[in-house]
Design a protein around this motif. Structure first.
Motif, PDB file in Angstrom:
ATOM      1  N   MET A   1       0.855  -1.199   0.000  1.00  0.00           N
ATOM      2  CA  MET A   1       0.000   0.000   0.000  1.00  0.00           C
ATOM      3  C   MET A   1       0.882   1.236   0.000  1.00  0.00           C
ATOM      4  SD  MET A   1      -2.926   0.899   2.785  1.00  0.00           S
ATOM      5  CE  MET A   1      -3.935   2.358   2.686  1.00  0.00           C
ATOM      6  N   THR A   2       0.640   2.184  -0.915  1.00  0.00           N
ATOM      7  CA  THR A   2       1.439   3.383  -1.003  1.00  0.00           C
ATOM      8  C   THR A   2       0.853   4.480  -0.133  1.00  0.00           C
ATOM      9  OG1 THR A   2       0.173   4.168  -2.880  1.00  0.00           O
ATOM     10  CG2 THR A   2       2.103   2.815  -3.362  1.00  0.00           C
ATOM     11  N   ALA A   3       1.611   5.584  -0.028  1.00  0.00           N
ATOM     12  CA  ALA A   3       1.162   6.685   0.821  1.00  0.00           C
ATOM     13  C   ALA A   3      -0.181   7.242   0.375  1.00  0.00           C
ATOM     14  CB  ALA A   3       2.211   7.796   0.834  1.00  0.00           C
ATOM     15  N   GLN A   4      -0.482   7.185  -0.944  1.00  0.00           N
ATOM     16  CA  GLN A   4      -1.707   7.802  -1.413  1.00  0.00           C
ATOM     17  C   GLN A   4      -2.913   6.891  -1.417  1.00  0.00           C
ATOM     18  OE1 GLN A   4       1.084   7.276  -3.309  1.00  0.00           O
ATOM     19  NE2 GLN A   4       0.626   7.468  -5.464  1.00  0.00           N
ATOM     20  N   GLU A   5      -2.717   5.582  -1.369  1.00  0.00           N
ATOM     21  CA  GLU A   5      -3.869   4.687  -1.440  1.00  0.00           C
ATOM     22  C   GLU A   5      -4.768   4.903  -0.233  1.00  0.00           C
ATOM     23  OE1 GLU A   5      -3.293   0.601  -3.400  1.00  0.00           O
ATOM     24  OE2 GLU A   5      -1.367   1.063  -2.500  1.00  0.00           O
ATOM     25  N   GLY A   6      -6.003   5.282  -0.512  1.00  0.00           N
ATOM     26  CA  GLY A   6      -6.947   5.555   0.556  1.00  0.00           C
ATOM     27  C   GLY A   6      -6.850   6.967   1.082  1.00  0.00           C
ATOM     28  N   ALA A   7      -5.835   7.734   0.679  1.00  0.00           N
ATOM     29  CA  ALA A   7      -5.696   9.113   1.134  1.00  0.00           C
ATOM     30  C   ALA A   7      -6.627  10.014   0.335  1.00  0.00           C
ATOM     31  CB  ALA A   7      -4.249   9.585   0.979  1.00  0.00           C
ATOM     32  N   THR A   8      -7.235  10.964   1.006  1.00  0.00           N
ATOM     33  CA  THR A   8      -8.169  11.887   0.372  1.00  0.00           C
ATOM     34  C   THR A   8      -7.516  13.253   0.203  1.00  0.00           C
ATOM     35  OG1 THR A   8     -10.096  10.763   1.315  1.00  0.00           O
ATOM     36  CG2 THR A   8     -10.405  13.034   0.589  1.00  0.00           C
ATOM     37  N   VAL A   9      -7.587  13.778  -1.017  1.00  0.00           N
ATOM     38  CA  VAL A   9      -7.039  15.096  -1.319  1.00  0.00           C
ATOM     39  C   VAL A   9      -8.195  16.049  -1.623  1.00  0.00           C
ATOM     40  CG1 VAL A   9      -5.548  16.458  -2.830  1.00  0.00           C
ATOM     41  CG2 VAL A   9      -4.917  14.114  -2.251  1.00  0.00           C
ATOM     42  N   LEU A  10      -8.199  17.176  -0.937  1.00  0.00           N
ATOM     43  CA  LEU A  10      -9.144  18.248  -1.230  1.00  0.00           C
ATOM     44  C   LEU A  10      -8.482  19.203  -2.223  1.00  0.00           C
ATOM     45  CD1 LEU A  10     -11.646  20.073  -0.703  1.00  0.00           C
ATOM     46  CD2 LEU A  10     -10.345  21.070   1.210  1.00  0.00           C
ATOM     47  N   PRO A  77      -4.050  19.466  12.597  1.00  0.00           N
ATOM     48  CA  PRO A  77      -2.625  19.818  12.514  1.00  0.00           C
ATOM     49  C   PRO A  77      -1.807  18.924  11.593  1.00  0.00           C
ATOM     50  CG  PRO A  77      -3.393  19.902  14.786  1.00  0.00           C
ATOM     51  CD  PRO A  77      -4.504  19.289  13.989  1.00  0.00           C
ATOM     52  N   ASP A  78      -2.233  17.668  11.365  1.00  0.00           N
ATOM     53  CA  ASP A  78      -1.437  16.773  10.515  1.00  0.00           C
ATOM     54  C   ASP A  78      -1.856  16.829   9.041  1.00  0.00           C
ATOM     55  OD1 ASP A  78      -3.885  15.538  10.744  1.00  0.00           O
ATOM     56  OD2 ASP A  78      -3.079  13.540  11.147  1.00  0.00           O
ATOM     57  N   LEU A  79      -2.718  17.788   8.677  1.00  0.00           N
ATOM     58  CA  LEU A  79      -3.137  17.928   7.286  1.00  0.00           C
ATOM     59  C   LEU A  79      -1.959  18.375   6.425  1.00  0.00           C
ATOM     60  CD1 LEU A  79      -5.563  18.103   5.218  1.00  0.00           C
ATOM     61  CD2 LEU A  79      -5.638  20.533   5.801  1.00  0.00           C
ATOM     62  N   ALA A  80      -1.739  17.696   5.298  1.00  0.00           N
ATOM     63  CA  ALA A  80      -0.694  18.102   4.351  1.00  0.00           C
ATOM     64  C   ALA A  80      -1.234  19.230   3.480  1.00  0.00           C
ATOM     65  CB  ALA A  80      -0.274  16.914   3.490  1.00  0.00           C
ATOM     66  N   ILE A 117       2.526  16.123  -3.838  1.00  0.00           N
ATOM     67  CA  ILE A 117       1.499  15.698  -2.877  1.00  0.00           C
ATOM     68  C   ILE A 117       1.878  14.362  -2.266  1.00  0.00           C
ATOM     69  CG2 ILE A 117      -0.896  14.939  -2.665  1.00  0.00           C
ATOM     70  CD1 ILE A 117      -1.642  17.090  -4.660  1.00  0.00           C
ATOM     71  N   THR A 118       2.384  13.448  -3.092  1.00  0.00           N
ATOM     72  CA  THR A 118       2.836  12.159  -2.571  1.00  0.00           C
ATOM     73  C   THR A 118       3.932  12.349  -1.535  1.00  0.00           C
ATOM     74  OG1 THR A 118       2.280  11.074  -4.659  1.00  0.00           O
ATOM     75  CG2 THR A 118       3.787   9.913  -3.196  1.00  0.00           C
ATOM     76  N   ALA A 119       4.863  13.262  -1.805  1.00  0.00           N
ATOM     77  CA  ALA A 119       5.980  13.491  -0.892  1.00  0.00           C
ATOM     78  C   ALA A 119       5.503  14.030   0.457  1.00  0.00           C
ATOM     79  CB  ALA A 119       6.986  14.454  -1.518  1.00  0.00           C
ATOM     80  N   VAL A 120       4.581  15.003   0.437  1.00  0.00           N
ATOM     81  CA  VAL A 120       4.132  15.544   1.715  1.00  0.00           C
ATOM     82  C   VAL A 120       3.272  14.539   2.460  1.00  0.00           C
ATOM     83  CG1 VAL A 120       4.324  17.944   0.970  1.00  0.00           C
ATOM     84  CG2 VAL A 120       2.141  16.754   0.717  1.00  0.00           C
ATOM     85  N   LEU A 121       2.547  13.691   1.720  1.00  0.00           N
ATOM     86  CA  LEU A 121       1.747  12.665   2.393  1.00  0.00           C
ATOM     87  C   LEU A 121       2.625  11.622   3.066  1.00  0.00           C
ATOM     88  CD1 LEU A 121      -1.359  12.000   0.158  1.00  0.00           C
ATOM     89  CD2 LEU A 121      -1.343  12.541   2.587  1.00  0.00           C
ATOM     90  N   ARG A 122       3.783  11.334   2.485  1.00  0.00           N
ATOM     91  CA  ARG A 122       4.681  10.379   3.137  1.00  0.00           C
ATOM     92  C   ARG A 122       5.102  10.883   4.516  1.00  0.00           C
ATOM     93  NH1 ARG A 122       7.717   9.644  -2.006  1.00  0.00           N
ATOM     94  NH2 ARG A 122       6.810   7.843  -3.048  1.00  0.00           N
ATOM     95  N   ASP A 144       9.750  -0.511  -6.886  1.00  0.00           N
ATOM     96  CA  ASP A 144       9.218  -0.513  -5.529  1.00  0.00           C
ATOM     97  C   ASP A 144       7.978   0.371  -5.504  1.00  0.00           C
ATOM     98  OD1 ASP A 144       8.662   0.060  -2.805  1.00  0.00           O
ATOM     99  OD2 ASP A 144      10.703  -0.519  -2.275  1.00  0.00           O
ATOM    100  N   GLU A 145       6.797  -0.229  -5.285  1.00  0.00           N
ATOM    101  CA  GLU A 145       5.552   0.531  -5.320  1.00  0.00           C
ATOM    102  C   GLU A 145       5.260   1.253  -4.018  1.00  0.00           C
ATOM    103  OE1 GLU A 145       2.451  -0.902  -8.280  1.00  0.00           O
ATOM    104  OE2 GLU A 145       2.943  -2.726  -7.155  1.00  0.00           O
ATOM    105  N   THR A 146       6.102   1.067  -3.013  1.00  0.00           N
ATOM    106  CA  THR A 146       5.963   1.824  -1.772  1.00  0.00           C
ATOM    107  C   THR A 146       6.704   3.145  -1.865  1.00  0.00           C
ATOM    108  OG1 THR A 146       5.755  -0.203  -0.475  1.00  0.00           O
ATOM    109  CG2 THR A 146       6.334   1.801   0.721  1.00  0.00           C
ATOM    110  N   THR A 147       7.917   3.115  -2.417  1.00  0.00           N
ATOM    111  CA  THR A 147       8.745   4.313  -2.501  1.00  0.00           C
ATOM    112  C   THR A 147       8.780   4.924  -3.893  1.00  0.00           C
ATOM    113  OG1 THR A 147      10.746   3.038  -3.003  1.00  0.00           O
ATOM    114  CG2 THR A 147      10.224   3.428  -0.671  1.00  0.00           C
ATOM    115  N   TYR A 148       8.154   4.249  -4.869  1.00  0.00           N
ATOM    116  CA  TYR A 148       8.170   4.689  -6.270  1.00  0.00           C
ATOM    117  C   TYR A 148       9.598   4.796  -6.801  1.00  0.00           C
ATOM    118  CZ  TYR A 148       3.184   5.505  -6.604  1.00  0.00           C
ATOM    119  OH  TYR A 148       1.822   5.318  -6.651  1.00  0.00           O
TER     120      TYR A 148
END
Length: 229
Positions: A1-10, A77-80, A117-122, A144-148
């Motif tokens: 599972m990568t950092a973005q899977e399941g992550a919601t971006v506004l 506070p933890d919002l990217a 966005i991927t970088a800040v989500l990590r 590597d699908e975790t670190t791309y």
């Protein structure tokens, strides 16, 4: 599972065409996406759904994107936070980074937006709390699908997000020749692909980076598509 899977971006952007492009690209990279055209709509959305990241245009029709970001960060506070701005003056950059994680100037490259966005989500969702996927392998290629990250014969290959997506699709299809039209639909989300030469361009980019580390790895079936040797 990568950092973005399941992550919601506004995505908060008042230009519908830009918002649509951003939403399509982010969804392709397995983000959940919700869009708003202004401050009030964004705040209303966040009352119902808690995003993991926000991509905010600085200049909005009903307010300042930076003020919106400040308010969202106060709630979570933890919002990217990543800002989109047409201005690149030092004062603007410093103002955006005072409480945000990154900024992108317009006109932007969509690959860069996804990568940032991927970088800040990590940082928000560290990899050590996410289950890792086994690497994808084909011959001496390893993705590597975790670190791309990509390696060939044990050596790192630096790829852009689009180059990575194209190579990943070829690797997932093993030795099969993938038609150009299929690549355009899966990698670029093109609905009417016949006129585009973007596949040829990115295949040449990949060859330039991969072939210096070994024998040619990407094959061409003229009039059909591309595969791996």
């Amino acid at each position: 599972m990568t950092a973005q899977e399941g992550a919601t971006v506004l995505v908060v952007e008042d230009e519908p065409s830009i918002a649509d492009v951003l939403a399509i690209a982010l969804r392709y990279h397995r983000f959940e996406v919700m869009t708003a055209g202004g401050v009030r709509e964004a705040l209303a959305l966040c009352e119902r759904t808690r995003p993991d990241a926000a991509l905010l245009d600085v200049m909005l029709p009903d307010g300042d994107g930076r003020a919106l970001g400040r308010e969202l960060r106060a709630q979570r506070p933890d919002l990217a936070l990543v800002f989109l701005t047409a201005r690149d003056a030092p004062a603007e950059v410093v103002g955006a980074l005072a409480f945000g994680d990154d900024y992108i100037t317009k006109p932007f490259n969509i690959d860069e937006v996804v990568a940032r966005i991927t970088a800040v989500l990590r940082r928000v969702r560290p990899a050590d709390v996410l289950p890792e996927r086994p690497p994808l392998r084909y011959g001496d290629l390893e993705l590597d699908e975790t670190t791309y990250s990509v390696h060939r014969a044990g050596r790192t290959v630096e790829l852009t997000p689009t180059e990575y997506a194209l190579l990943r699709f070829l690797v997932r299809n093993g030795g099969r020749v993938v038609p150009k039209e299929q690549l355009l639909r899966h990698v670029w989300q093109y609905e009417h692909p016949a006129e585009s030469t973007v596949v040829e361009t990115y295949i040449s980019y990949l060859r330039r980076k991969l072939d210096v580390l070994g024998d040619p790895v990407i094959t061409t079936r003229r009039g059909v598509g591309y595969g791996l040797a």
